[in-house]
Scaffold this motif. Structure first.
Motif, mmCIF file in Angstrom:
data_model
loop_
_atom_site.group_PDB
_atom_site.id
_atom_site.type_symbol
_atom_site.label_atom_id
_atom_site.label_comp_id
_atom_site.label_asym_id
_atom_site.label_seq_id
_atom_site.Cartn_x
_atom_site.Cartn_y
_atom_site.Cartn_z
ATOM 1 N N ALA A 26 5.934 -1.929 5.104
ATOM 2 C CA ALA A 26 5.824 -2.448 3.601
ATOM 3 C C ALA A 26 4.794 -3.789 3.515
ATOM 4 N N ASP A 27 4.779 -4.350 4.815
ATOM 5 C CA ASP A 27 3.983 -5.684 4.923
ATOM 6 C C ASP A 27 2.420 -5.427 5.027
ATOM 7 N N THR A 28 2.110 -3.947 5.020
ATOM 8 C CA THR A 28 0.687 -3.564 5.556
ATOM 9 C C THR A 28 -0.300 -4.175 4.107
ATOM 10 N N VAL A 29 -1.172 -4.830 4.465
ATOM 11 C CA VAL A 29 -2.073 -5.160 3.310
ATOM 12 C C VAL A 29 -3.157 -4.165 3.354
ATOM 13 N N VAL A 30 -3.535 -3.326 2.195
ATOM 14 C CA VAL A 30 -4.494 -2.245 2.247
ATOM 15 C C VAL A 30 -5.805 -3.217 1.682
ATOM 16 N N GLN A 31 -6.745 -2.733 2.345
ATOM 17 C CA GLN A 31 -7.944 -3.292 1.867
ATOM 18 C C GLN A 31 -9.089 -2.236 1.548
ATOM 19 N N LYS A 32 -10.135 -2.735 0.985
ATOM 20 C CA LYS A 32 -11.052 -1.769 0.499
ATOM 21 C C LYS A 32 -11.761 -1.077 1.526
ATOM 22 N N GLY A 33 -11.958 0.276 1.405
ATOM 23 C CA GLY A 33 -12.588 0.838 2.724
ATOM 24 C C GLY A 33 -11.516 1.454 3.521
ATOM 25 N N ASP A 34 -10.082 1.059 3.447
ATOM 26 C CA ASP A 34 -9.243 1.612 4.330
ATOM 27 C C ASP A 34 -9.075 2.842 4.335
ATOM 28 N N VAL A 35 -8.905 3.930 5.201
ATOM 29 C CA VAL A 35 -8.229 5.263 5.035
ATOM 30 C C VAL A 35 -6.904 5.368 5.197
ATOM 31 N N LEU A 36 -6.250 5.972 4.350
ATOM 32 C CA LEU A 36 -4.739 5.940 4.225
ATOM 33 C C LEU A 36 -4.421 7.512 4.766
ATOM 34 N N VAL A 37 -3.064 7.534 5.342
ATOM 35 C CA VAL A 37 -2.534 9.022 5.595
ATOM 36 C C VAL A 37 -1.138 8.803 4.599
ATOM 37 N N VAL A 38 -1.398 9.900 3.628
ATOM 38 C CA VAL A 38 -0.341 9.817 2.555
ATOM 39 C C VAL A 38 0.800 11.105 2.750
ATOM 40 N N THR A 39 1.957 11.190 2.302
ATOM 41 C CA THR A 39 2.486 12.195 2.170
ATOM 42 C C THR A 39 3.410 12.343 0.904
ATOM 43 N N GLY A 40 3.849 13.351 0.640
ATOM 44 C CA GLY A 40 4.616 13.612 -0.634
ATOM 45 C C GLY A 40 4.361 15.033 -1.323
ATOM 46 N N LYS A 41 5.014 15.349 -2.360
ATOM 47 C CA LYS A 41 4.743 16.463 -3.205
ATOM 48 C C LYS A 41 3.415 16.838 -3.337
ATOM 49 N N THR A 42 2.924 17.990 -3.374
ATOM 50 C CA THR A 42 1.501 18.175 -3.331
ATOM 51 C C THR A 42 0.935 17.535 -4.769
ATOM 52 N N HIS A 43 1.335 17.900 -5.813
ATOM 53 C CA HIS A 43 0.784 17.171 -7.127
ATOM 54 C C HIS A 43 0.928 15.942 -7.038
ATOM 55 N N ALA A 44 1.669 15.190 -6.319
ATOM 56 C CA ALA A 44 1.663 13.753 -6.102
ATOM 57 C C ALA A 44 0.608 13.307 -5.343
ATOM 58 N N VAL A 45 0.332 13.828 -4.225
ATOM 59 C CA VAL A 45 -0.689 13.248 -3.172
ATOM 60 C C VAL A 45 -1.987 13.584 -3.973
ATOM 61 N N GLU A 46 -2.177 14.643 -4.462
ATOM 62 C CA GLU A 46 -3.480 15.050 -5.354
ATOM 63 C C GLU A 46 -3.754 13.931 -6.168
ATOM 64 N N SER A 47 -2.667 13.774 -7.003
ATOM 65 C CA SER A 47 -3.149 12.455 -8.125
ATOM 66 C C SER A 47 -3.310 11.182 -7.623
ATOM 67 N N PHE A 48 -2.707 11.036 -6.286
ATOM 68 C CA PHE A 48 -2.738 9.493 -5.725
ATOM 69 C C PHE A 48 -4.231 9.589 -5.311
ATOM 70 N N ALA A 49 -4.630 10.799 -4.736
ATOM 71 C CA ALA A 49 -6.027 10.634 -4.005
ATOM 72 C C ALA A 49 -7.273 10.660 -5.209
ATOM 73 N N GLU A 50 -7.129 10.849 -6.523
ATOM 74 C CA GLU A 50 -7.893 10.786 -7.323
ATOM 75 C C GLU A 50 -7.970 9.257 -8.222
ATOM 76 N N LEU A 51 -6.930 8.465 -7.734
ATOM 77 C CA LEU A 51 -6.907 7.273 -8.374
ATOM 78 C C LEU A 51 -8.213 6.525 -8.183
ATOM 79 N N SER A 52 -8.616 5.573 -9.058
ATOM 80 C CA SER A 52 -9.815 4.898 -8.662
ATOM 81 C C SER A 52 -9.406 3.335 -8.189
#
Length: 240
Positions: free
Chosen positions: A214-240
């Motif tokens: 929860a304390d991790t600060v995400v920076q521009k250019g970071d690569v994330l590994v994300v889990t969740g329902k398929t439609h949710a991770v698809e939508s998250f990956a499309e965010l700008s």
């Protein structure tokens, strides 16, 4: 043929007796079908230290891979007796990697189930083929072409760097961090509540992957590994 099979079983028993146990696990597997999928699988299992018996009806394929596998044999495994003479019933794992011959795939899988091989994997070339194998009782059915097609489609059409989907509509995705979650801790961006996903890992340019908190600060250019329902991770990956 019988003499060859008897000699093969004797060599396998001798090798097993001479090889120390790896943590008590039985790391022997029979791979039936040495086409592109089967030979690639067998080679990777060998690289990981497994004892691999490769079987095919094509003597040329068996000859090609005989030096790179622990054992290789020419046999028609649609015949239960061939499996018995090869001692496949003694293995705890087997893979039916037969290509386009659906009838042979089903017959070999049935023979292995009759032999009570505890951990049986089988390649399917269509969903219908896979359903038949599942109804037979095959423990693990894989559709490599279909699954790879879906995976590549996700990568081509979106911002994902990798995509793995599981049977229960759950997926794991590697993606570049969307701008909407950068510059703040994950706990503050409330990724789980807002987008229905969990960030489990993070990689900064030039660094390795680390666990995300929860304390991790995400920076521009970071690569994330994300889990969740398929439609949710698809939508998250499309965010700008």
């Amino acid at each position: 043929m019988v003499d060859h099979l008897h000699s093969l079983r004797q060599r396998r028993r001798k090798r097993r007796a001479e090889t120390p146990a790896r943590g008590g696990a039985d790391q022997r597997v029979a791979v039936i079908g040495l086409g592109r999928f089967g030979s690639s699988l067998a080679g990777e299992l060998m690289r990981r230290g497994w004892d691999v018996l490769g079987i095919d009806t094509d003597a040329r394929l068996v000859q090609r891979y005989s030096d790179s596998l622990t054992h290789a044999a020419v046999a028609d495994c649609t015949e239960a007796e061939a499996l018995r003479q090869l001692g496949v019933h003694e293995f705890t794992s087997a893979v039916v990697a037969i290509g386009n011959d659906v009838e042979a795939s089903i017959l070999v899988s049935s023979n292995l189930l009759e032999a009570e091989v505890p951990n049986l994997w089988a390649k399917a070339i269509s969903r219908q083929h896979g359903q038949i194998l599942e109804r037979l009782g095959v423990h693990h059915v894989v559709l490599p072409e279909h699954e790879m097609g879906e995976r590549v489609a996700h990568l081509v059409t979106g911002r994902m760097l990798d995509f793995i989907e599981f049977d229960d509509d759950y997926a794991l995705v590697k993606t570049v961090a969307p701008q909407v979650v950068t510059g703040m801790p994950l706990g503050e961006s409330q990724v789980r509540r807002r987008y229905g996903v969990t960030v489990v890992g993070i990689k900064r340019p030039g660094e390795g992957f680390t666990y995300a908190t929860a304390d991790t600060v995400v920076q521009k250019g970071d690569v994330l590994v994300v889990t969740g329902k398929t439609h949710a991770v698809e939508s998250f990956a499309e965010l700008s």
